[in-house]
Design an enzyme around this catalytic site. Structure first.
Site, PDB file in Angstrom:
ATOM      1  N   GLU A 190      25.035 -35.913 -37.676  1.00 24.34           N
ATOM      2  CA  GLU A 190      24.784 -34.928 -38.796  1.00 24.34           C
ATOM      3  C   GLU A 190      23.789 -35.681 -40.027  1.00 24.34           C
ATOM      4  OE1 GLU A 190      28.403 -33.122 -39.812  1.00 24.34           O
ATOM      5  OE2 GLU A 190      28.173 -33.019 -42.123  1.00 24.34           O
TER       6      GLU A 190
ATOM      7  N   ASP B 158      23.083 -30.784 -42.723  1.00 26.23           N
ATOM      8  CA  ASP B 158      24.134 -30.366 -43.707  1.00 26.23           C
ATOM      9  C   ASP B 158      23.560 -30.093 -45.176  1.00 26.23           C
ATOM     10  OD1 ASP B 158      26.345 -30.051 -45.134  1.00 26.23           O
ATOM     11  OD2 ASP B 158      27.161 -31.722 -44.908  1.00 26.23           O
TER      12      ASP B 158
ATOM     13  N   ASP C  89      28.481 -38.684 -39.259  1.00 24.74           N
ATOM     14  CA  ASP C  89      27.793 -37.931 -40.520  1.00 24.74           C
ATOM     15  C   ASP C  89      27.161 -39.071 -41.407  1.00 24.74           C
ATOM     16  OD1 ASP C  89      26.966 -36.464 -42.553  1.00 24.74           O
ATOM     17  OD2 ASP C  89      28.805 -35.545 -42.883  1.00 24.74           O
TER      18      ASP C  89
ATOM     19  N   LYS D 126      28.907 -24.188 -45.159  1.00 27.25           N
ATOM     20  CA  LYS D 126      30.017 -24.203 -45.836  1.00 27.25           C
ATOM     21  C   LYS D 126      30.190 -23.052 -46.756  1.00 27.25           C
ATOM     22  CE  LYS D 126      30.022 -29.311 -45.854  1.00 27.25           C
ATOM     23  NZ  LYS D 126      30.583 -30.549 -45.863  1.00 27.25           N
TER      24      LYS D 126
ATOM     25  N   LYS E 107      32.397 -40.840 -40.784  1.00 23.14           N
ATOM     26  CA  LYS E 107      31.427 -41.163 -41.624  1.00 23.14           C
ATOM     27  C   LYS E 107      30.584 -42.494 -41.528  1.00 23.14           C
ATOM     28  CE  LYS E 107      31.515 -37.515 -44.560  1.00 23.14           C
ATOM     29  NZ  LYS E 107      30.658 -36.823 -45.215  1.00 23.14           N
TER      30      LYS E 107
HETATM   31  O1  164 Z   1      32.786 -31.661 -41.802  1.00 21.35           O
HETATM   32  C1  164 Z   1      33.934 -32.382 -41.611  1.00 21.35           C
HETATM   33  O2  164 Z   1      34.346 -32.966 -40.767  1.00 21.35           O
HETATM   34  C2  164 Z   1      34.701 -32.539 -43.084  1.00 21.35           C
HETATM   35  C3  164 Z   1      34.148 -32.106 -44.318  1.00 21.35           C
HETATM   36  C4  164 Z   1      32.997 -33.361 -44.792  1.00 21.35           C
HETATM   37  O3  164 Z   1      32.805 -34.190 -43.943  1.00 21.35           O
HETATM   38  C5  164 Z   1      32.653 -33.346 -46.188  1.00 21.35           C
HETATM   39  C6  164 Z   1      33.182 -32.711 -47.136  1.00 21.35           C
HETATM   40  C7  164 Z   1      32.865 -32.668 -48.357  1.00 21.35           C
HETATM   41  C8  164 Z   1      31.631 -33.139 -48.731  1.00 21.35           C
HETATM   42  C9  164 Z   1      30.817 -33.972 -47.734  1.00 21.35           C
HETATM   43  O4  164 Z   1      30.488 -35.179 -48.204  1.00 21.35           O
HETATM   44  C10 164 Z   1      31.382 -33.951 -46.480  1.00 21.35           C
HETATM   45  C11 164 Z   1      29.809 -33.637 -45.406  1.00 21.35           C
HETATM   46  O5  164 Z   1      29.223 -34.254 -45.782  1.00 21.35           O
HETATM   47  O6  164 Z   1      30.113 -33.125 -44.508  1.00 21.35           O
HETATM   48 MG    MG Z   2      28.171 -33.502 -43.861  1.00 27.96          MG
END
Ligand code: 164
Ligand code: MG
Length: 335
Positions: free
Chosen positions: A171, A197, A145, A221, A114
């Protein structure tokens, strides 16, 4: 996101009959929260999760309820694999904590980091990504991401600053489809793919990003897209490679994501379904944490003792049941 072809919605009483609401502590703060609340419902085919984030309004949350109903009340598309390779997800932790957090993901060769967290700087992101690359070694894959946190110039600058770490993809570096398209044009020479995403899961039109040629792959998702079937349709319609990711679900929600990943004809990337490792407690006795870099596909059954141990306080349970009722009314057209 229901369509005229959507199956009928079961009566509200059936949804609420065995509904459980839990509040699970996180091992590592993520998305600004330290507990994850989720409602779990049981239908004729098994358990499903309803856990839209607390800030989501009912029209968005209703799509998550459609996903839960579909999973618990209807047979799912056929699986073409039984094991889902997953990535480790690293929240925007200080660099000193990188090793400790990654140690929770057994056997994962891919890490999603992140970045672009509010109140942090690009230097923080570079340090975190550097620490990950050093731990993984040159063969590991590193993706980032930004959750739409950069404008195009910031994203281009960040891509340059992170170039030495050989990123797998970016991402949602920017928030809008137009910005992603512009960035993709600027980065094309470099062969640095862009994944969409939020531009898929929170968009009015989840296909717009693909139509605009603004992404190289899509993140999908199961809960936010209205279920496994609907997500499969979206992936097919985009014509792009897909990564299945979690919504920071309990192991019940992860089983819905795993069903989606198991049914996709092609799964070229490790999936973001390793997030049970971010929880300090779960609702099943054998949580879907990565083992050997993968989680199994298949339904899971919550453990009654864990549901009791992590039951949300009465006022939070009441709030979730009311939320289910409001979303149910939206899905059945009685709101
Ligand atoms: O993709 C992943 O590795 C895990 C899931 C993840 O990053 C997320 C899960 C839940 C909310 C989101 O903010 C976040 C994402 O942005 O992908
Ligand atoms: Mg994401």
């Amino acid at each position: 996101m229901t369509s005229p072809a959507s199956p009928p919605v079961p009566p509200l009483a059936d949804l609420l009959a065995g509904a459980r609401v839990v509040s699970l502590p996180l091992a590592t703060r993520f998305r600004g929260v330290e507990h994850r609340e989720a409602a779990l419902i049981e239908g004729p085919l098994g358990w499903a999760e309803f856990s839209p984030f607390l800030e989501y309004a009912d029209d968005e949350a209703a799509t998550w309820l459609a996903a839960a109903i579909d999973f618990a009340w209807h047979a799912q598309p056929e699986a073409v694999r039984t094991e889902i390779p997953v990535n480790a997800t690293l929240p925007a932790v200080p660099v000193e904590r990188v090793g400790e957090v990654l140690a929770r993901y057994d056997g994962c060769r891919t890490v999603k980091v992140k970045v672009a967290e509010r109140a942090q700087t690009l230097a923080d992101d570079v340090a975190r990504v550097r620490a990950v690359r050093e731990l993984l070694g040159p063969e590991g894959r590193v993706r980032i991401d930004a959750n739409g946190g950069w404008n195009v110039d910031e994203a281009e600058h960040a891509a340059h600053a992170l170039a030495e770490f050989d990123l797998e993809y970016l991402e949602q570096p920017c928030a809008t489809v137009a910005e992603l398209a512009e960035l993709r044009t600027r980065l094309r020479r470099w062969d640095l793919p862009i994944a969409a995403d939020e531009s898929v899961r929170k968009a009015q039109d989840p296909l717009a990003v693909a139509r605009a040629g603004a992404a190289d792959l899509v993140v999908v998702k199961a809960q936010p897209l209205g279920g496994v079937r609907r997500a499969l349709e979206i992936v097919a319609a985009t014509g792009l490679p897909a990564v299945v990711s979690s919504a920071l679900d309990t192991s019940v929600g992860l089983s819905q994501g795993a069903a989606l990943a198991a049914a996709l004809p092609d799964l070229p990337f490790d999936c973001g379904l390793g997030t049970a490792s971010l929880l300090a407690a779960d609702v099943v006795a054998d949580p879907l944490v990565p083992r050997g870099g993968a989680i199994p596909a298949g339904r899971v059954i919550p453990d009654p003792a864990l549901l009791d141990a992590h039951a949300a306080p009465p006022e939070r349970r009441a709030a979730w049941l009311e939320r289910i009722a409001r979303c149910h009314a939206l899905l059945s057209g009685t709101a």
